[in-house]
Design a protein around this motif. Sequence first.
Motif, PDB file in Angstrom:
ATOM      1  N   LEU A   1      11.182   5.258   3.067  1.00  0.00           N
ATOM      2  CA  LEU A   1      12.547   5.182   3.619  1.00  0.00           C
ATOM      3  C   LEU A   1      12.531   4.816   5.091  1.00  0.00           C
ATOM      4  O   LEU A   1      13.436   4.116   5.558  1.00  0.00           O
ATOM      5  N   GLU A   2      11.528   5.272   5.807  1.00  0.00           N
ATOM      6  CA  GLU A   2      11.403   4.867   7.212  1.00  0.00           C
ATOM      7  C   GLU A   2      11.222   3.350   7.319  1.00  0.00           C
ATOM      8  O   GLU A   2      11.819   2.692   8.161  1.00  0.00           O
ATOM      9  N   ASP A   3      10.429   2.774   6.415  1.00  0.00           N
ATOM     10  CA  ASP A   3      10.203   1.329   6.411  1.00  0.00           C
ATOM     11  C   ASP A   3      11.454   0.554   5.996  1.00  0.00           C
ATOM     12  O   ASP A   3      11.676  -0.572   6.446  1.00  0.00           O
ATOM     13  N   LEU A   4      12.274   1.141   5.126  1.00  0.00           N
ATOM     14  CA  LEU A   4      13.450   0.452   4.615  1.00  0.00           C
ATOM     15  C   LEU A   4      14.646   0.512   5.561  1.00  0.00           C
ATOM     16  O   LEU A   4      15.573  -0.264   5.418  1.00  0.00           O
ATOM     17  N   THR A   5      14.611   1.433   6.512  1.00  0.00           N
ATOM     18  CA  THR A   5      15.776   1.563   7.404  1.00  0.00           C
ATOM     19  C   THR A   5      15.478   1.012   8.772  1.00  0.00           C
ATOM     20  O   THR A   5      14.403   0.716   9.148  1.00  0.00           O
TER      21      THR A   5
ATOM     22  N   ALA B   1       0.839  -1.197   0.000  1.00  0.00           N
ATOM     23  CA  ALA B   1       0.000   0.000   0.000  1.00  0.00           C
ATOM     24  C   ALA B   1       0.871   1.242   0.000  1.00  0.00           C
ATOM     25  O   ALA B   1       1.896   1.302   0.662  1.00  0.00           O
ATOM     26  N   ILE B   2       0.451   2.230  -0.757  1.00  0.00           N
ATOM     27  CA  ILE B   2       1.136   3.520  -0.757  1.00  0.00           C
ATOM     28  C   ILE B   2       0.804   4.214   0.555  1.00  0.00           C
ATOM     29  O   ILE B   2      -0.363   4.313   0.943  1.00  0.00           O
ATOM     30  N   GLN B   3       1.820   4.678   1.242  1.00  0.00           N
ATOM     31  CA  GLN B   3       1.639   5.291   2.557  1.00  0.00           C
ATOM     32  C   GLN B   3       1.642   6.808   2.425  1.00  0.00           C
ATOM     33  O   GLN B   3       2.691   7.412   2.265  1.00  0.00           O
ATOM     34  N   LEU B   4       0.462   7.387   2.487  1.00  0.00           N
ATOM     35  CA  LEU B   4       0.333   8.831   2.359  1.00  0.00           C
ATOM     36  C   LEU B   4      -0.137   9.472   3.657  1.00  0.00           C
ATOM     37  O   LEU B   4      -0.842  10.469   3.646  1.00  0.00           O
ATOM     38  N   ASP B   5       0.296   8.911   4.775  1.00  0.00           N
ATOM     39  CA  ASP B   5      -0.015   9.489   6.080  1.00  0.00           C
ATOM     40  C   ASP B   5       1.155  10.355   6.498  1.00  0.00           C
ATOM     41  O   ASP B   5       2.256   9.867   6.753  1.00  0.00           O
ATOM     42  N   GLY B   6       0.934  11.665   6.540  1.00  0.00           N
ATOM     43  CA  GLY B   6       1.998  12.586   6.869  1.00  0.00           C
ATOM     44  C   GLY B   6       2.101  12.957   8.332  1.00  0.00           C
ATOM     45  O   GLY B   6       2.926  13.793   8.705  1.00  0.00           O
ATOM     46  N   GLU B   7       1.266  12.327   9.167  1.00  0.00           N
ATOM     47  CA  GLU B   7       1.294  12.653  10.595  1.00  0.00           C
ATOM     48  C   GLU B   7       2.688  12.387  11.156  1.00  0.00           C
ATOM     49  O   GLU B   7       3.287  11.355  10.883  1.00  0.00           O
ATOM     50  N   ASP B   8       3.198  13.325  11.913  1.00  0.00           N
ATOM     51  CA  ASP B   8       4.511  13.265  12.564  1.00  0.00           C
ATOM     52  C   ASP B   8       5.692  13.419  11.606  1.00  0.00           C
ATOM     53  O   ASP B   8       6.832  13.333  12.041  1.00  0.00           O
ATOM     54  N   LEU B   9       5.437  13.646  10.310  1.00  0.00           N
ATOM     55  CA  LEU B   9       6.545  13.885   9.389  1.00  0.00           C
ATOM     56  C   LEU B   9       6.949  15.356   9.448  1.00  0.00           C
ATOM     57  O   LEU B   9       6.134  16.240   9.675  1.00  0.00           O
ATOM     58  N   ARG B  10       8.231  15.587   9.217  1.00  0.00           N
ATOM     59  CA  ARG B  10       8.770  16.941   9.132  1.00  0.00           C
ATOM     60  C   ARG B  10       9.234  17.152   7.698  1.00  0.00           C
ATOM     61  O   ARG B  10      10.028  16.362   7.180  1.00  0.00           O
TER      62      ARG B  10
END
Length: 154
Positions: free
Chosen positions: A150-154, A9-18
């Motif tokens: 990138l958060e998921d990949l690291t 799924a494409i993750q388009l939740d921007g909550e807590d992102l800077r």
Amino acid sequence: MQGADKGQAIQLDGEDLRIGIVQARFNEAITGKLAEACLAELHDLKVAAKHIEHVMVPGALEVPVALQALAESERYDALIALGCIIRGETYHFELVANESGAGVTRVSLDHQVPIANAILTVENEAQAWARAEEKGRDAARVAVEMANLLEDLT
């Protein structure tokens, strides 16, 4: 096929992102429309206004150095480049388009931070206006999606 999308799924939740945005002032009416659409989409994707840094630079050639400063701060999950380069009668269009694009890519790779490149390169002002709103929104979606990936990949 390894690495292929297998129903992810494409993750388009921007909550807590800077998110950091660098906007070129040159062709400001158009880059302003890009920024307006981008900020509206970031809001729709639940990126908090307090988590968005929006800076202005003179033109597209200055965008990469500002992106680099933001990337070096390590405070952002993704960055967005906004600008508009309209072809003129000289070689300057190619120079600005090529060098700004290469600079944006280099910053992204050197700092391992996703950068949504929404620096329009168009033949005329009409083409720029036709693309500005959708490209601004698209940049916001790309930034959020890539930050989450990138958060998921690291």
